[in-house]
Scaffold this motif. Structure first.
Motif, PDB file in Angstrom:
ATOM      1  N   VAL A   1       0.745  -1.155   0.028  1.00  0.00           N
ATOM      2  CA  VAL A   1      -0.119  -0.065  -0.218  1.00  0.00           C
ATOM      3  C   VAL A   1       0.788   1.248   0.112  1.00  0.00           C
ATOM      4  O   VAL A   1       0.528   2.146  -0.766  1.00  0.00           O
ATOM      5  N   ALA A   2       2.033   1.199   0.866  1.00  0.00           N
ATOM      6  CA  ALA A   2       2.776   2.493   0.785  1.00  0.00           C
ATOM      7  C   ALA A   2       3.321   2.790  -0.461  1.00  0.00           C
ATOM      8  O   ALA A   2       3.673   3.783  -0.814  1.00  0.00           O
ATOM      9  N   ARG A   3       3.863   1.594  -1.132  1.00  0.00           N
ATOM     10  CA  ARG A   3       4.723   1.686  -2.279  1.00  0.00           C
ATOM     11  C   ARG A   3       3.556   2.193  -3.418  1.00  0.00           C
ATOM     12  O   ARG A   3       3.774   3.025  -4.249  1.00  0.00           O
ATOM     13  N   PHE A   4       2.330   1.975  -3.436  1.00  0.00           N
ATOM     14  CA  PHE A   4       1.413   2.463  -4.389  1.00  0.00           C
ATOM     15  C   PHE A   4       1.031   3.954  -4.247  1.00  0.00           C
ATOM     16  O   PHE A   4       0.909   4.661  -5.156  1.00  0.00           O
ATOM     17  N   PHE A   5       0.969   4.159  -2.938  1.00  0.00           N
ATOM     18  CA  PHE A   5       0.678   5.668  -2.685  1.00  0.00           C
ATOM     19  C   PHE A   5       1.960   6.628  -2.984  1.00  0.00           C
ATOM     20  O   PHE A   5       1.773   7.825  -3.356  1.00  0.00           O
ATOM     21  N   ASP A   6       2.937   6.060  -2.779  1.00  0.00           N
ATOM     22  CA  ASP A   6       4.253   6.824  -3.038  1.00  0.00           C
ATOM     23  C   ASP A   6       4.406   7.327  -4.679  1.00  0.00           C
ATOM     24  O   ASP A   6       5.098   7.959  -5.007  1.00  0.00           O
ATOM     25  N   GLY A   7       3.841   6.296  -5.452  1.00  0.00           N
ATOM     26  CA  GLY A   7       3.848   6.409  -6.776  1.00  0.00           C
ATOM     27  C   GLY A   7       2.510   7.414  -7.310  1.00  0.00           C
ATOM     28  O   GLY A   7       2.580   7.750  -8.431  1.00  0.00           O
ATOM     29  N   LEU A   8       1.851   7.652  -6.492  1.00  0.00           N
ATOM     30  CA  LEU A   8       0.724   8.747  -6.934  1.00  0.00           C
ATOM     31  C   LEU A   8       0.798  10.225  -6.721  1.00  0.00           C
ATOM     32  O   LEU A   8       1.800  10.806  -6.157  1.00  0.00           O
ATOM     33  N   SER A   9       0.451  10.900  -7.588  1.00  0.00           N
ATOM     34  CA  SER A   9       0.708  12.595  -7.777  1.00  0.00           C
ATOM     35  C   SER A   9      -0.141  13.132  -6.521  1.00  0.00           C
ATOM     36  O   SER A   9      -1.121  12.407  -6.039  1.00  0.00           O
ATOM     37  N   ALA A  10      -0.020  14.343  -6.119  1.00  0.00           N
ATOM     38  CA  ALA A  10      -0.904  15.031  -5.175  1.00  0.00           C
ATOM     39  C   ALA A  10      -2.260  15.172  -5.782  1.00  0.00           C
ATOM     40  O   ALA A  10      -3.294  14.778  -4.895  1.00  0.00           O
ATOM     41  N   LYS A  11      -2.490  15.066  -7.179  1.00  0.00           N
ATOM     42  CA  LYS A  11      -4.024  15.166  -7.683  1.00  0.00           C
ATOM     43  C   LYS A  11      -4.646  13.925  -7.501  1.00  0.00           C
ATOM     44  O   LYS A  11      -5.553  13.861  -6.787  1.00  0.00           O
ATOM     45  N   GLU A  12      -3.753  12.651  -7.609  1.00  0.00           N
ATOM     46  CA  GLU A  12      -4.466  11.451  -7.455  1.00  0.00           C
ATOM     47  C   GLU A  12      -4.747  11.080  -5.977  1.00  0.00           C
ATOM     48  O   GLU A  12      -5.796  10.391  -5.842  1.00  0.00           O
TER      49      GLU A  12
END
Length: 347
Positions: free
Chosen positions: A64-75
């Protein structure tokens, strides 16, 4: 035969007097809240980002942490807006995002039980699950920069409605955590974690380990989520029935220290049986009624040895001036001073 009979009597007593915070009342059977956060079905079917979102039930906190690390602020903001209850309760999500998601979920809710949680916009609510009796976690201090972190695990009769009640303050997770945070040094943070279904009053739930087993799974995943977001291994303070939860979680729990107070037992005969690398501490004041609970475990009833006994092998925390079952975190007590020293790494 006489020894066997005494054991049966002790077990019978255990079913009538083991409790966590309020003492002498009848207990009602509780159904443990398990599984993924509320709103998971809608989350799973949402392809707003053009790809699958991590499954809250199957993905590890590290994934989960890796997934959110790869998101933009908008996402990230899009997911908070569309799924606040999932983002706010998903272990591995960055702390700041969970705060924002839970603030949104609390603002959208209308249950009077949670009014105090959402009234102050400055409260750092790390988890909020309104299902059943409700579950909550709150942070005192800055978890993103803290060098020392503590987690408070409460005992019976605690839920979202009693999380920060105004009477018997130091018997609540919020009251215990707030008091500990005020006593610790700079660079600390304390989490009040009411993240499992606790027993209500005195009854079979309080004398058995079924709710503690479910709670242990949730506690270990919670600490895994802290680790996945860069939070240091915490000192875990376990009050009353919460010490049963911690005892069952111990082999898997990411913890620097385990501190039990007012404990009916940890479902272990000694520290070695906990199979943990954490240092284990125990406190019990002279007039805590938990001392009347028989330290037995038989046919699933009772929670075993007294962690403050010499044979258990825990490090003893002074608690001579604490009062009753919920006085360990009261300001000015030896126990609170020692707890803060343990949390700060001074002991």
């Amino acid at each position: 035969m006489r020894r066997y009979a005494r054991t049966l009597v002790a077990v019978a007593l255990a079913t009538t007097i083991v409790s966590g915070t309020v003492g002498w009342a009848s207990g009602n059977a509780q159904q443990a809240l398990t599984g993924p956060p509320p709103g998971t079905a809608a989350w799973r079917s949402d392809h707003v980002l053009g790809r699958e979102l991590p499954d809250p039930e199957r993905a590890t906190p590290a994934q989960v942490a890796r997934f959110f690390d790869g998101l933009s602020a908008k996402e990230r903001q899009l997911l908070i807006t569309r799924h606040p209850l999932v983002v706010g309760n998903l272990d591995g999500v960055p702390v700041a995002l969970r705060y924002r998601a839970n603030a949104l979920a609390l603002k959208a809710g209308h249950d009077p039980r949670y009014a105090s949680l959402g009234a102050d916009p400055h409260r750092r609510i790390l988890a909020f699950d309104p299902r059943g009796r409700g579950q909550v976690a709150e942070v005192f201090g800055d978890l993103t920069t803290a060098r020392r972190v503590s987690v408070v695990v409460p005992g019976s009769d605690i839920d979202a409605g009693t999380f920060d009640r105004t009477h018997d303050v130091y018997g609540t997770p919020a009251g215990m955590a707030r008091s500990l945070y005020a006593e610790t040094g700079p660079g600390s943070a304390v989490i009040a974690w009411a993240g499992y279904t606790t027993p209500v009053g005195v009854g079979v739930d309080a004398a058995t380990g079924s709710l503690a087993e479910a709670g242990a799974d949730r506690l270990t995943r919670f600490t895994d989520g802290l680790a996945a977001t860069g939070v240091p291994a915490p000192t875990v303070f376990c009050h009353s029935y919460g010490s049963v939860v911690c005892g069952l979680a111990a082999p898997r729990l990411r913890a620097r220290d385990l501190v039990v107070l007012g404990s009916p037992g940890m479902r272990a005969d000694n520290v070695g049986d906990l199979h943990t690398r954490a240092r284990v501490w125990a406190a019990k004041d002279p007039d805590d009624w938990i001392d009347d609970v028989p330290n037995v475990e038989f046919a699933g009833l009772g929670h075993g040895a007294d962690p403050t006994s010499a044979g258990f092998g825990a490090r003893r925390v002074p608690a001579g001036d604490a009062h009753g079952h919920t006085g360990y975190f009261a300001p000015g007590t030896q126990s609170l001073h020692a707890f803060a020293a343990i949390a700060d790494g001074e002991l």
